[in-house]
Motif scaffolding. Structure first.
Motif, short mmCIF file in Angstrom:
data_model
loop_
_atom_site.label_atom_id
_atom_site.label_comp_id
_atom_site.label_asym_id
_atom_site.label_seq_id
_atom_site.Cartn_x
_atom_site.Cartn_y
_atom_site.Cartn_z
N VAL A 183 0.84 -1.19 0.00
CA VAL A 183 0.00 0.00 0.00
C VAL A 183 0.88 1.25 0.00
N PHE A 184 0.50 2.23 -0.84
CA PHE A 184 1.26 3.47 -0.98
C PHE A 184 0.30 4.64 -0.80
N THR A 185 0.76 5.69 -0.09
CA THR A 185 -0.16 6.77 0.26
C THR A 185 0.36 8.14 -0.16
N GLN A 186 -0.59 9.05 -0.36
CA GLN A 186 -0.30 10.46 -0.58
C GLN A 186 -1.34 11.27 0.20
N PRO A 187 -0.91 12.26 1.00
CA PRO A 187 -1.86 13.00 1.82
C PRO A 187 -2.61 14.07 1.03
N ALA A 188 -3.61 14.65 1.66
CA ALA A 188 -4.41 15.70 1.03
C ALA A 188 -3.75 17.07 1.14
N THR A 189 -2.67 17.19 1.91
CA THR A 189 -2.01 18.49 2.07
C THR A 189 -1.05 18.74 0.91
N PRO A 190 -0.62 20.00 0.72
CA PRO A 190 0.50 20.23 -0.20
C PRO A 190 1.73 19.47 0.28
N ILE A 191 2.49 18.93 -0.65
CA ILE A 191 3.71 18.21 -0.30
C ILE A 191 4.81 18.59 -1.27
N LYS A 192 6.05 18.32 -0.91
CA LYS A 192 7.14 18.50 -1.86
C LYS A 192 7.19 17.30 -2.78
N CYS A 193 7.51 17.56 -4.03
CA CYS A 193 7.59 16.53 -5.07
C CYS A 193 6.33 15.67 -5.06
N ALA A 194 5.25 16.24 -5.58
CA ALA A 194 3.94 15.59 -5.50
C ALA A 194 3.84 14.31 -6.30
N GLY A 195 4.80 14.03 -7.17
CA GLY A 195 4.76 12.77 -7.90
C GLY A 195 5.43 11.62 -7.19
N SER A 335 3.91 23.73 -7.82
CA SER A 335 4.38 22.51 -7.16
C SER A 335 5.72 22.75 -6.48
N LYS A 336 5.91 22.12 -5.34
CA LYS A 336 7.10 22.32 -4.52
C LYS A 336 8.17 21.29 -4.92
N THR A 337 9.08 21.71 -5.79
CA THR A 337 10.12 20.82 -6.30
C THR A 337 11.46 21.54 -6.33
N ALA A 338 12.54 20.75 -6.47
CA ALA A 338 13.87 21.34 -6.61
C ALA A 338 13.97 22.14 -7.90
N ALA A 339 13.26 21.69 -8.93
CA ALA A 339 13.26 22.42 -10.20
C ALA A 339 12.61 23.79 -10.04
#
Length: 445
Positions: A183-195, A335-339
């Protein structure tokens, strides 16, 4: 990003240690700097490095970088680490080696900013005065907001590529997996590196196939978001990838609790009908909810959601003109990424120097929301999402459809971009591909 990773001891060189101790001693009570940068992550260190090269700062120690971490991590590599394709050591360098020579370094966490009096307060009681301030502390990982998660992280089959303490456990648990529910999860909040939450799901599924246990394994991705990815062009392809690989996607399904002793994960539905579901797991990869560091709101420099309140084009604070912010803790709506941090750092440094020099003749640099998310779908396969978070439109650097899985994009991400990061971005020499796109993809819209 100073609040987005766990501190770990580091044996640094004697010269680096001496410099660090001297820096802390120099940054005593009421020490004043022309520029203070909060955060030595991908955003803050890039701005500090670029500004430090300006003639205005040559021969001076008038910049201070505040970051408590002994190590600097290139965290986009952690997806590869979690899949056993890279080592953790390949993602790290001593922070002392990255601080610009024109800057001091205070290895302390920030507790508050007093913007009315131009003061930064640190955990050891130090007060630092500044003329200009850059706020780039990164994002806070809220593992503690999911009951039971902290107690079982790194054991009972639970891991997270977002934690330096458990990313290697992801690879260990996946290699030892014998079948069952992954099982893999992603929260409903903003996150870094959303992919990243779904990237490890595809890599794990590939590991299970290679290990001959795919037929007795269920792979499920639970996301608190309403879409598999924010930009439709890439979301459509990711939906096809998930379906072709037998990865079941549950949207608006937010992790609410982990019961490690029972190997159960509780998910809350964010759909109108609501409800909870208890899922048995044999392996659980958790992406925690995230938020801005608390000192931002407590300092009165935040917007209503707790992020540093800045103009989305100039990165200058909307109330305090001598404060700039970029990176994961900023309110920049992309999106919150290094790029994204790379592109923002060039704009921030240019506008900061313009403000310091009181240069009203030069037009402000503007940030267009560019960000990128390399979506790994397997070893040698990657969808290279590049887009503006402001418009939602793709901004692709290469003359092919980057929404399609590509070996070129994979090796660019695994081998070329990390070198570009260490040799370019952290030295303030790389501000993203905008300048080269007109040559590499001249017909791109």
């Amino acid at each position: 990003m100073i609040l987005s990773r766990t501190r770990t001891p580091l044996a640094i060189s004697a010269a680096a240690a001496k410099r660090c101790l001297a820096t802390v001693a120099a940054a005593g009570p009421s020490k004043q700097y022309k520029l203070v940068v909060i955060g030595g992550g991908s955003a803050g260190i890039a701005v500090a490095a670029k500004v430090a090269r300006d003639p205005l700062f040559q021969g001076k120690k008038d910049i201070l970088v505040i970051d408590p971490s002994a190590k600097h991590y290139y965290q986009p590599l952690w997806t590869f680490v979690g899949a056993g394709l890279k080592t953790l050591a390949e993602s790290e360098k001593p922070m002392a080696d990255l601080i610009p020579q024109q800057a001091d370094w205070l290895q302390q966490p920030v507790t508050k900013v007093d913007p009315a009096n131009n003061i930064v307060l640190n955990a050891n009681g130090t007060e630092i005065k500044y003329d200009y301030l850059v706020v780039a502390p990164g994002i806070r990982l809220d593992f503690d907001k999911i009951p039971g998660l902290n107690e079982t992280l790194g054991q009972n089959g639970v891991a997270s590529n977002y934690s330096v303490n458990s990313v290697e456990k992801t690879a260990e648990f996946l290699a030892a997996f014998k079948g069952g529910n992954a099982v893999f999860t992603q929260p409903a909040t903003p996150i870094k590196c959303a992919g990243a939450p779904q990237k490890i799901a595809y890599l794990a599924e590939e590991i299970f196939r290679n290990n001959g246990i795919r037929e007795k394994t269920n792979v499920t991705f639970h996301s608190g978001m309403g879409k598999i990815f924010a930009i439709d062009k890439y979301a459509n392809e990711l939906t096809k990838v998930a379906a072709s690989r037998g990865v079941k996607v549950n949207l608006l399904s937010n992790l609410a609790e982990v019961r490690g002793d029972k190997r159960e994960a509780v998910f809350k539905s964010l759909a109108p009908e609501g409800g909870e579901t208890v899922v048995k797991y044999d392996f659980l990869h958790v992406t925690p909810p995230m938020s801005a560091p608390p000192f931002i709101r407590e300092s009165g420099i935040a917007n209503a959601d707790g992020w540093v309140d800045v103009d989305k084009e100039t990165t200058q604070h909307n109330k305090f003109s001598n404060i700039f912010a970029l990176g994961d803790a900023s309110a920049l709506p992309t999106s919150k990424t290094a790029a994204a941090a790379a592109a923002q750092s060039g704009v921030t440094a240019d506008n900061l120097l313009r403000a310091i020099k009181a240069d009203s003749a030069t037009a402000s640099s503007t940030y267009n929301g560019y960000t990128s998310c390399p979506l790994i779908t397997g070893k040698g396969k990657l969808i290279l999402a590049e887009f503006s978070g402001y418009t939602g439109q793709p901004m692709e650097t290469f003359p092919f459809n980057q929404a399609h899985e590509s070996a070129f994009s994979y090796y660019l991400t695994s081998d070329v971009i990390p070198s570009l990061y260490w040799q370019g971005q952290v030295k303030g020499l790389w501000n993203g591909p905008t300048a080269i796109r007109k040559f590499t993809n001249p017909f791109s819209s």
